[in-house]
Design a protein around this motif. Structure first.
Motif, PDB file in Angstrom:
ATOM      1  N   ALA A 196       1.085  -1.090  -0.104  1.00  0.00           N
ATOM      2  CA  ALA A 196       0.135  -0.154   0.017  1.00  0.00           C
ATOM      3  C   ALA A 196       1.194   1.039  -0.277  1.00  0.00           C
ATOM      4  O   ALA A 196       2.208   0.921   0.283  1.00  0.00           O
ATOM      5  CB  ALA A 196      -0.802   0.024   1.438  1.00  0.00           C
ATOM      6  N   PRO A 197       0.376   2.289  -0.211  1.00  0.00           N
ATOM      7  CA  PRO A 197       1.061   3.347  -0.680  1.00  0.00           C
ATOM      8  C   PRO A 197       2.257   4.067   0.157  1.00  0.00           C
ATOM      9  O   PRO A 197       2.822   4.271   0.869  1.00  0.00           O
ATOM     10  CB  PRO A 197       0.413   4.729  -0.960  1.00  0.00           C
ATOM     11  N   GLU A 230      -7.383  -3.532  -4.208  1.00  0.00           N
ATOM     12  CA  GLU A 230      -7.082  -3.365  -5.436  1.00  0.00           C
ATOM     13  C   GLU A 230      -5.687  -2.940  -5.321  1.00  0.00           C
ATOM     14  O   GLU A 230      -5.230  -1.967  -5.531  1.00  0.00           O
ATOM     15  CB  GLU A 230      -8.123  -1.346  -5.666  1.00  0.00           C
ATOM     16  N   ILE A 231      -4.756  -3.582  -4.149  1.00  0.00           N
ATOM     17  CA  ILE A 231      -3.656  -4.170  -3.713  1.00  0.00           C
ATOM     18  C   ILE A 231      -3.011  -4.920  -4.463  1.00  0.00           C
ATOM     19  O   ILE A 231      -3.247  -5.809  -4.992  1.00  0.00           O
ATOM     20  CB  ILE A 231      -3.547  -3.538  -2.104  1.00  0.00           C
ATOM     21  N   THR A 232      -1.400  -4.441  -4.604  1.00  0.00           N
ATOM     22  CA  THR A 232      -0.981  -5.758  -4.397  1.00  0.00           C
ATOM     23  C   THR A 232      -0.052  -6.478  -3.373  1.00  0.00           C
ATOM     24  O   THR A 232      -0.086  -5.347  -2.731  1.00  0.00           O
ATOM     25  CB  THR A 232       0.495  -5.573  -5.687  1.00  0.00           C
ATOM     26  N   TYR A 258      -1.713   1.282  -9.675  1.00  0.00           N
ATOM     27  CA  TYR A 258      -0.767   0.251  -9.477  1.00  0.00           C
ATOM     28  C   TYR A 258       0.061  -0.471 -10.673  1.00  0.00           C
ATOM     29  O   TYR A 258      -0.228  -1.453 -10.998  1.00  0.00           O
ATOM     30  CB  TYR A 258      -1.144  -1.065  -8.643  1.00  0.00           C
ATOM     31  N   VAL A 259       0.118   1.010 -11.573  1.00  0.00           N
ATOM     32  CA  VAL A 259       1.037   0.281 -12.127  1.00  0.00           C
ATOM     33  C   VAL A 259       2.871   0.670 -12.517  1.00  0.00           C
ATOM     34  O   VAL A 259       3.524   1.305 -11.597  1.00  0.00           O
ATOM     35  CB  VAL A 259       1.490   2.029 -13.364  1.00  0.00           C
ATOM     36  N   SER A 279      10.534   0.928 -10.771  1.00  0.00           N
ATOM     37  CA  SER A 279       9.421   2.165 -10.801  1.00  0.00           C
ATOM     38  C   SER A 279       7.662   1.385 -10.485  1.00  0.00           C
ATOM     39  O   SER A 279       7.008   0.377 -10.888  1.00  0.00           O
ATOM     40  CB  SER A 279       9.258   2.644 -11.873  1.00  0.00           C
ATOM     41  N   MET A 280       7.401   2.125  -9.669  1.00  0.00           N
ATOM     42  CA  MET A 280       5.867   2.097  -9.377  1.00  0.00           C
ATOM     43  C   MET A 280       5.340   4.039  -9.289  1.00  0.00           C
ATOM     44  O   MET A 280       5.571   4.308  -8.918  1.00  0.00           O
ATOM     45  CB  MET A 280       5.698   2.383  -8.172  1.00  0.00           C
TER      46      MET A 280
END
Length: 358
Positions: free
Chosen positions: A87-88, A110-112, A246-247, A262-263
């Protein structure tokens, strides 16, 4: 007889002079044993001529099974597999660059989340540590790893218990092997280390001997793309669109032979060192995904078979994948494709995910 004696006397004088010159030369401060050619067995002509040749490195007697890098001893202890939040609020994370393998997989909503595998090198700080899901458990069981997490979904706990898997759960009884950082708020501040995990495994009397698993690694630095029989496409930059922002992207660094991560358009760095996360092998594996409940919990197929893409040395190769002999392996046709010695990041994505490559 007189002529012969004169010649003999002259010869003796010349010989004595030559000997004296030789003695003087040997005693001269400019003379050195370094000037004497090395005629010992095995000396090379270049070395004898005074050229400095660096010693040839002695090949390591063993290889780490999950990286293919050299090791002075055979790896016989189990790896640790740690659930790391993405998460951020959890970024930047700690310890991911010390992992031999990192799997990034969608969790609920919607997270990884990262499933990070540690075996060949220690990590003093790993985290933030979060909860586990059934397909994370499957990855840990596949590797015969000690599973490290903080909480669980009920399906994940059912699998841990029914398969009698060794695991350390901070939420229920194993808090001694974790700590809370003060610079972040809970639940994004829970950490562990390979030393703490080893302490926990010993305290809980987990089996230490590893049911060895091994990846296939190339014997040389050449990637599969170097073979004329394998068709590759350029992949100096790869973008992987996960869900809702989450690109993930990777840029190939030609000078170092690695992909830099990169995130959301920003370099993804290690919290402690500030070094951008990177990998030698980048795998994107398409897998079946299904949403199970209103909370967005998922099932993810980590057995296969499925389609995928392997990126190495700025080139992309279309592959198939499946779990076999305790590892997720990739194939071109019927042949397993070797990885390059080094770490590997595995991006598990829903089927049909469109990569952007250039």
């Amino acid at each position: 007889m007189v002529m012969k004696s004169r010649h003999l006397s002259r010869f003796r004088l010349l010989l004595m002079g030559a000997c004296a010159a030789a003695v003087l030369a040997a005693c001269s401060p400019e003379a050195s044993s370094d000037d004497v050619p090395d005629m010992s067995p095995g000396a090379s002509p270049a070395a004898s001529a005074g050229t400095v040749i660096p010693p040839t490195p002695t090949p390591a007697p063993f290889r780490y099974p999950l990286t293919g890098l050299g090791s002075e001893s055979e790896m016989v202890t189990r790896p640790y597999i740690v659930m790391v939040e993405n998460a951020p609020q959890a970024r930047p994370q700690s310890g991911l660059q010390q992992a031999d393998l990192v799997f990034e997989v969608l969790a609920e909503g919607e997270i990884t989340r990262f499933v990070s595998v540690f075996q060949s090198q220690p990590a003093e700080i790993i985290g933030p540590v979060r909860s586990i899901r059934p397909y994370f458990v499957e990855l840990g069981e596949m590797l015969d790893a000690v599973i490290v997490h903080a909480g669980w979904s009920q399906d994940a706990m059912n699998l841990l218990q029914s398969h009698k898997l060794n695991h350390l759960d901070q939420v229920y009884g194993d808090h001694a092997f974790y700590w809370r950082a003060t610079d972040r708020k809970a639940p994004h501040n829970l950490y562990t280390s390979t030393a703490k995990i080893a302490e926990g495994a010993e305290t809980r009397k987990f089996r230490s001997e590893w049911k060895r698993k091994e990846l296939l690694f190339a014997q040389t630095a050449a990637s599969p793309g170097a073979s004329a029989s394998v068709v590759t496409t350029p992949a100096s930059r790869v973008q992987i669109p996960y869900i809702r922002g989450y690109v993930v992207s990777y840029d190939y660094d030609t000078s170092k032979g690695i992909y830099l991560r990169s995130m959301d358009g920003q370099p993804h760095a290690d919290k402690e060192s500030g070094i951008q996360l990177h990998t030698r092998n980048l795998l994107v594996l398409e897998a079946k995904h299904a949403v199970l409940d209103k909370e967005g919990r998922r099932s993810v197929d980590v057995t296969g078979p499925g389609k995928g893409t392997l990126m190495q040395e700025g080139k992309a190769l279309s592959v198939t994948w499946q779990q076999k002999d305790g590892m997720l392996r990739v194939y071109a046709g019927s042949s397993e494709v070797p990885l390059l010695p080094g770490n590997t990041w595995v991006q598990i994505v829903p089927e049909g995910t469109a990569l952007q490559m250039e």
